[in-house]
Design a protein around this motif. Structure first.
Motif, PDB file in Angstrom:
ATOM      1  N   TRP A  10      53.940 -10.760  33.473  1.00  0.00           N
ATOM      2  CA  TRP A  10      53.139 -11.859  33.269  1.00  0.00           C
ATOM      3  C   TRP A  10      52.288 -11.774  34.740  1.00  0.00           C
ATOM      4  O   TRP A  10      51.218 -12.246  34.436  1.00  0.00           O
ATOM      5  CB  TRP A  10      53.686 -13.264  33.212  1.00  0.00           C
ATOM      6  CG  TRP A  10      54.198 -13.602  31.636  1.00  0.00           C
ATOM      7  CD1 TRP A  10      55.422 -13.403  31.339  1.00  0.00           C
ATOM      8  CD2 TRP A  10      53.330 -13.476  30.693  1.00  0.00           C
ATOM      9  NE1 TRP A  10      55.352 -13.636  29.865  1.00  0.00           N
ATOM     10  CE2 TRP A  10      54.127 -13.711  29.440  1.00  0.00           C
ATOM     11  CE3 TRP A  10      52.074 -13.840  30.587  1.00  0.00           C
ATOM     12  CZ2 TRP A  10      53.632 -13.787  28.299  1.00  0.00           C
ATOM     13  CZ3 TRP A  10      51.309 -14.189  29.416  1.00  0.00           C
ATOM     14  CH2 TRP A  10      52.111 -14.185  28.256  1.00  0.00           C
ATOM     15  N   TRP A  14      48.290 -11.620  33.974  1.00  0.00           N
ATOM     16  CA  TRP A  14      47.477 -12.863  34.347  1.00  0.00           C
ATOM     17  C   TRP A  14      46.590 -12.331  35.335  1.00  0.00           C
ATOM     18  O   TRP A  14      45.325 -13.002  35.538  1.00  0.00           O
ATOM     19  CB  TRP A  14      48.257 -14.129  34.720  1.00  0.00           C
ATOM     20  CG  TRP A  14      48.509 -14.893  33.313  1.00  0.00           C
ATOM     21  CD1 TRP A  14      49.529 -14.576  32.449  1.00  0.00           C
ATOM     22  CD2 TRP A  14      47.581 -15.807  32.964  1.00  0.00           C
ATOM     23  NE1 TRP A  14      49.209 -15.640  31.405  1.00  0.00           N
ATOM     24  CE2 TRP A  14      48.349 -16.410  31.821  1.00  0.00           C
ATOM     25  CE3 TRP A  14      46.443 -16.494  33.463  1.00  0.00           C
ATOM     26  CZ2 TRP A  14      47.762 -17.470  31.010  1.00  0.00           C
ATOM     27  CZ3 TRP A  14      46.015 -17.261  32.569  1.00  0.00           C
ATOM     28  CH2 TRP A  14      46.521 -17.962  31.456  1.00  0.00           C
ATOM     29  N   SER A 320      56.356  -6.865  28.698  1.00  0.00           N
ATOM     30  CA  SER A 320      56.487  -8.310  27.944  1.00  0.00           C
ATOM     31  C   SER A 320      56.919  -8.019  26.553  1.00  0.00           C
ATOM     32  O   SER A 320      57.620  -8.776  25.874  1.00  0.00           O
ATOM     33  CB  SER A 320      55.251  -8.867  28.225  1.00  0.00           C
ATOM     34  OG  SER A 320      55.139 -10.024  27.347  1.00  0.00           O
ATOM     35  N   SER A 340      57.221 -18.817  29.338  1.00  0.00           N
ATOM     36  CA  SER A 340      56.431 -17.537  28.672  1.00  0.00           C
ATOM     37  C   SER A 340      55.526 -18.028  27.746  1.00  0.00           C
ATOM     38  O   SER A 340      54.410 -17.460  27.076  1.00  0.00           O
ATOM     39  CB  SER A 340      57.630 -16.677  28.341  1.00  0.00           C
ATOM     40  OG  SER A 340      58.098 -16.025  29.399  1.00  0.00           O
ATOM     41  N   LEU A 343      52.577 -19.577  28.947  1.00  0.00           N
ATOM     42  CA  LEU A 343      51.466 -18.714  29.145  1.00  0.00           C
ATOM     43  C   LEU A 343      50.862 -17.757  27.868  1.00  0.00           C
ATOM     44  O   LEU A 343      49.758 -17.346  28.213  1.00  0.00           O
ATOM     45  CB  LEU A 343      52.118 -17.632  30.383  1.00  0.00           C
ATOM     46  CG  LEU A 343      52.626 -18.342  31.498  1.00  0.00           C
ATOM     47  CD1 LEU A 343      53.724 -17.363  32.109  1.00  0.00           C
ATOM     48  CD2 LEU A 343      51.390 -18.479  32.483  1.00  0.00           C
ATOM     49  N   LEU A 344      51.752 -17.433  27.049  1.00  0.00           N
ATOM     50  CA  LEU A 344      51.284 -16.565  25.904  1.00  0.00           C
ATOM     51  C   LEU A 344      50.074 -17.433  25.136  1.00  0.00           C
ATOM     52  O   LEU A 344      48.939 -17.108  24.829  1.00  0.00           O
ATOM     53  CB  LEU A 344      52.579 -16.509  24.890  1.00  0.00           C
ATOM     54  CG  LEU A 344      52.096 -15.717  23.580  1.00  0.00           C
ATOM     55  CD1 LEU A 344      51.837 -14.306  24.114  1.00  0.00           C
ATOM     56  CD2 LEU A 344      53.275 -15.732  22.841  1.00  0.00           C
TER      57      LEU A 344
END
Length: 425
Positions: A10, A14, A320, A340, A343-344
């Protein structure tokens, strides 16, 4: 251990998302000010330089007529213009069609190439055309392109009024954008790339990547560089880095617009994009290995961007995905599952926002249908790139290990769509 890999993936993902957000901001700001640059450039009363337009053409009978018709409608002074069609070992009617236009217009001429000097791919064809050109400025168009009448005017004007620019890049639009779902997806991709990566990098770093079409470069620079690298499948990206290394910048100037055809079937798209990916991997490896020899270390900004795209970002996404799939069958005892998911969702929203912002810049593109296309794109088209990069990497590694010759794939053309009357803003 699984938590660590999730965090790591991540972080990689990101970092790219935030960088793209930064670029999109620059692209949007550039979209609001380039019209002002137009007016400033038009105040300059410099003489028109001689321009040579190179059109490499291998078996292009389906589209070459429309392209040369567009060339005949250019507003650039005919006495300062030459259009060179490189009929590169064609076995269809490409040469005959081009010759008819050459007989009708004095500024159009055709050169016919055969093996061993011809038939090697786009770079070789461009080098053959460059050797017979006479212009101070060299412009390149693919054989499926229909530039708008003032495209060459803007490319030349932008280049002669910016002595620090080694090349100037125009904007391209998808002429068959509404043909089917695939061309709609490509249209969104194209507009996002130009306003995010091209305009954004130009705004912040005075960098842009030379595309395969609709750009102008100084003839003296090509002479100094020895022309195009005939081993490069992405000859445009490779040339960009060498132009940077001479100390020039590459300017993105969206006033110069061309309309080009995109693949209408998945098979043609896959083969074209595989060539692009393999070409970019070749460029990254070539310039990383020779980085210590480069004079301009700021090239590292763009080099790292390509490296990050094809290795680090791609690796983060793959890690991921793999962890997600494994966790469906084996409990990895992840402690950050909820984070997660957040963030997704945020990553998805950021992707959608960037694409819609790019569409908003173009007249008539921010529509309900394109909005739905963007939503679908994240879960389909974007994911296809993962498989494509894996495949392209495998082919490139295989080529290097087995010392195979580079094989050029020419994108299949389809019956040309008429250029829309609703031109870009």
């Amino acid at each position: 251990m699984a938590d660590f890999f999730v965090y790591f993936s991540w972080f990689l993902i990101w970092t790219m998302l935030v960088y793209h957000m930064f670029l999109m901001q620059g692209g949007y700001l550039h979209s609001m000010r380039y019209r002002k640059e137009e007016k400033e450039l038009q105040k300059m009363k410099l003489p028109f330089p001689r321009v040579s337009i190179l059109i490499p053409a291998h078996n292009e009978e389906v589209v070459i007529g429309n392209t040369l018709e567009a060339m005949s409608n250019l507003t650039y002074p005919a006495e300062c213009l030459e259009v060179i069609v490189i009929n590169d070992n064609s076995n269809d009617q490409t040469g005959e069609i081009a010759e008819r236009y050459a007989q009708k217009y004095a500024f159009i001429k055709v050169i016919n190439t055969k093996p061993p000097n011809g038939g090697k791919g786009k770079s070789g064809a461009l080098n053959n055309g460059f050797h017979v050109s006479t212009g101070e400025i060299i412009c390149v168009y693919d054989a499926d392109n229909c530039p708008e009448p003032d495209a060459i005017y803007w490319l030349a004007l932008g280049l002669i009024n910016d002595p620090k620019a080694g090349a100037i890049v125009g904007k391209f639009r998808v002429v068959n954008a509404t043909k089917n779902l695939l061309t709609r997806l490509i249209n969104v991709e194209t507009l996002t790339f130009q306003w995010l990566a091209q305009a954004g990098r130009w705004f912040w770093f005075k960098m842009a990547t030379i595309p395969g079409t609709n750009f102008a470069i100084r003839s003296s620079i090509l002479e100094e560089l020895g022309g195009w690298d005939e081993k490069a499948l992405s000859e445009d990206t490779e040339l960009s880095f060498r132009v940077y290394n001479l100390g020039y910048h590459i300017r993105f100037f969206p006033s110069a617009v061309t309309w080009e055809q995109e693949p209408e079937t998945l098979k043609v798209w896959w083969r074209q994009r595989t060539r692009w990916a393999r070409g970019n991997i070749y460029v990254v490896i070539k310039f990383i290995l020779s980085f210590h020899k480069l004079k301009r270390k700021n090239i590292g900004i763009d080099l790292f961007y390509f490296l990050y795209t094809y290795l680090l970002f791609f690796g983060g996404v793959m890690i991921s995905h793999v962890i997600f799939i494994i966790n469906l069958f084996v409990d990895l005892k992840l402690t950050i599952g909820f984070v997660s998911y957040i963030l997704l969702v945020l990553g998805f929203l950021l992707f959608v926002t960037e694409a819609l912002l790019a569409l908003s810049v173009e007249k008539g593109q921010l529509t309900k249908r394109n909005f739905l296309t963007v939503l679908f794109m994240y879960f389909s088209y974007s994911q296809m790139w993962l498989f494509l990069v894996v495949y392209a990497s495998f082919l490139e590694i295989k080529r290097v290990l087995l010392k195979q010759e580079v094989q050029w794939y020419k994108t299949k053309r389809f019956k040309q769509t008429v250029v829309p009357k609703d031109k870009s803003a």
